[in-house]
Write an enzyme that holds these catalytic residues in place. Structure first.
Site, mmCIF file in Angstrom:
data_model
loop_
_atom_site.group_PDB
_atom_site.id
_atom_site.type_symbol
_atom_site.label_atom_id
_atom_site.label_comp_id
_atom_site.label_asym_id
_atom_site.label_seq_id
_atom_site.Cartn_x
_atom_site.Cartn_y
_atom_site.Cartn_z
ATOM 1 N N LYS A 1 173.338 106.764 100.994
ATOM 2 C CA LYS A 1 173.078 107.769 102.021
ATOM 3 C C LYS A 1 171.677 107.473 102.533
ATOM 4 C CE LYS A 1 172.538 112.668 103.050
ATOM 5 N NZ LYS A 1 172.531 114.070 102.532
ATOM 6 N N TYR B 1 171.014 108.012 97.206
ATOM 7 C CA TYR B 1 170.441 108.846 98.268
ATOM 8 C C TYR B 1 168.989 108.435 98.466
ATOM 9 C CZ TYR B 1 169.369 113.210 100.835
ATOM 10 O OH TYR B 1 168.990 114.138 101.768
#
Length: 263
Positions: A141, A113
């Site tokens: 992400k 992330y």
């Protein structure tokens, strides 16, 4: 997935289960448990375990993927959502070394992330490619706060076998146009089918409409407006969030062009 709360402040597990089925029925490829949208830092360890167990069960029953924050096992999740180290700003070499260490110890692949406006750690396209080359890292992400030169450079020559998933809801349409493989989107609680359609066949008019929806849903800190919409639709028992978040203002809810609840 959000974490819905009951009127007594407890986690509304039955509502969460129905929401999970709703988004899978709407065309989502899978679920994300205990991400930022779930308010994980405001949940007790027991509540986190209950959420992960429930969403793991739904995912297995529906043959859907589950990405989860926090400790996971191959039985509980497909992949682990792993944040770039926040606050300490270790530099790109430190980030790569840290993620390599986590990947070596993780029982499941990592989805990294990258969200520099939360972590205060920028990463160049070169660093993102180094991360993509790490054994045990399946994807990212990507929530860089927009589409900058490094994002464009990454998308111009995406690493093979590396899933690039948009994490900034408002700009998911242009990121898909650049070649992103999908998204992890809190906004998809509201119009799952439309977001799934955008993933499968990019269409600019649909992308523009969903960008306006996402902008309204993120007018206040996530997931406050999304919870207000879901409550207005009768899909969660309360619009409540836990501190340090505060409930969304009525004006923010009124500004959201949300559809009727699913039949």
């Amino acid at each position: 997935m959000i974490t819905p709360f009951a009127a007594d402040g407890s986690v509304a597990l039955a509502a969460l289960e129905q929401l999970a089925h709703d988004v899978l029925d709407g065309g989502a490829a899978g679920l994300v448990a205990l991400g930022t949208t779930a308010e994980p830092s405001a949940l007790s360890p027991a509540e986190q375990s209950a959420v992960l167990e429930l969403l793991g069960r739904v995912s297995r029953d529906r043959s859907a993927q589950l990405i989860a924050g926090g400790p996971v096992t191959p039985e509980s999740a497909t992949a682990a959502l792993t944040l770039v180290p926040p606050f300490v700003r270790p530099g790109e070499d430190g980030v790569v070394a840290y993620l390599a260490s986590v990947a070596r110890r993780s029982p499941v692949p990592l989805v990294v992330y990258h969200v520099p406006y939360r972590t205060a750690q920028p990463l160049s396209a070169g660093a993102l490619r180094r991360i993509a080359a790490l054994p045990g890292v399946a994807g990212i992400k990507l929530a860089a706060g927009g589409i900058d030169a490094d994002v464009i450079a990454l998308m111009a020559d995406p690493p093979p076998g590396f899933a690039i998933l948009g994490g900034d809801d408002v700009v998911i349409s242009p990121l898909l146009a650049l070649g992103a493989h999908g998204g992890i989107l809190a906004s998809a609680h509201i119009e799952t089918g439309a977001y799934a359609s955008l993933m499968s066949a990019w269409e600019p008019e649909l992308g523009h409409r969903l960008a306006r929806l996402s902008a309204a849903l993120f007018a206040e800190p996530n997931p406050t407006v999304i919870k207000a919409v879901l409550h207005a639709q009768g899909r969660v028992p309360t619009p409540d969030v836990r501190l340090p978040l505060l409930p969304a203002a009525r004006e923010s809810l009124a500004a959201v062009p949300f559809p009727s609840p699913p039949a």
